[in-house]
Design a protein around this motif. Structure first.
Motif: not given
Length: 285
Positions: A143, A145, A150, A153
């Motif tokens: 996950y 980012n 994120s 997600k």
């Protein structure tokens, strides 16, 4: 919901009163077809005693392998040694014919193993955190980012957890400790499935949950094996082992006391194997 004379009650009647409907079969029909050997354990011995001693068995793709035995038979120690949270003294583990060295839990996860612990509240969940956190915590790297995580997600995958596992909850932000034991266990299952795993190791997967929730867990296990996952399941309930496993390994004092195909095996056969010492005498336990 009812008060009745004990002599008039059967297990099926009690289950119907508890779940509010007929549960004609305690275990769902099995749809999995075990395939080729996925994992081999050869002469595995734990480093710090008491632990497993010289344990060998095979695990097939799409199979549920039950591990039975009395309290003190070192079933949990065997699972922990395979997963790497307990150190091994000797022996080896092969995945698809290649040696793997699960020296700790993080390496085991990278090698495709996942462990569902016996004590869900103590070691399986973060009770004061919400369902979203508990669903993604095992695979946070997925996950990332940049330097952050994120939320989109994580929210999407948590939604999948709730929908696919049929988790009864007001929202993703609900503290997991407020859910029933069965719904907590479903989240724990899904947390493991968020990792790239091949072998799911379950230590008493239905401990402390009601009969209806147990059936849901059994259905999830069958779906997983039908999709090619392999499961090792420790259970103290012999009907559960016989109802769910394709094959059974019986442990006694850390050693394998017998291996059985579930078809044609009875509770008496499992109990007899778990009680006999190496010289054939019955143990004091």
């Amino acid at each position: 919901v009812a008060t009745e004379s004990a002599k008039d009650l059967t297990t099926d009647k009690i289950i119907k009163l508890m779940v509010g409907r007929d549960l004609t079969n305690r275990f769902p029909p099995k749809t999995n077809v075990p395939g080729e050997v996925m994992m081999e354990v050869k002469n595995l011995t734990g480093k710090y005693m008491p632990s497993c001693v010289d344990v060998s068995f095979e695990l097939h793709k799409g199979e549920i392998l039950g591990v039975a035995g009395l309290v003190g038979s070192r079933r949990t120690e065997l699972l922990e040694t395979i997963f790497g949270v307990a150190h091994k003294a000797s022996g080896e583990i092969l995945m698809n014919g290649k040696p793997v060295n699960n020296k700790d839990s993080s390496v085991a996860i990278k090698n495709g193993f996942a462990l569902l612990t016996e004590e869900r509240r103590a070691t399986g969940i973060f009770p004061v955190m919400n369902i979203n956190f508990n669903s993604v915590i095992a695979n946070l790297k997925a996950y990332k980012n940049g330097p952050l995580l994120s939320n989109l997600k994580m929210s999407k995958d948590t939604g999948w957890v709730i929908d696919s596992m049929r988790v009864k909850t007001p929202s993703q932000k609900t503290q997991i400790r407020t859910l029933s034991g069965g719904n907590q266990q479903k989240v724990v299952f899904a947390k493991l499935l968020n990792c790239d795993l091949k072998v799911l190791i379950l230590d008493e997967p239905t401990k402390g949950i009601d009969v209806g929730a147990k059936y849901s867990i059994y259905e999830i296990m069958n779906e997983l094996t039908a999709n090619g996952y392999a499961i090792i399941m420790v259970s103290s309930e012999m009907p559960e082992v016989l109802g769910m496993a394709d094959r059974i390994v019986v442990m006694r004092n850390g050693r394998v006391a017998g291996q059985f195909d579930t078809e044609g095996t009875t509770q008496e056969m499992i109990l007899e194997a778990s009680l006999k010492q190496e010289d054939g005498r019955e143990s004091e336990s």
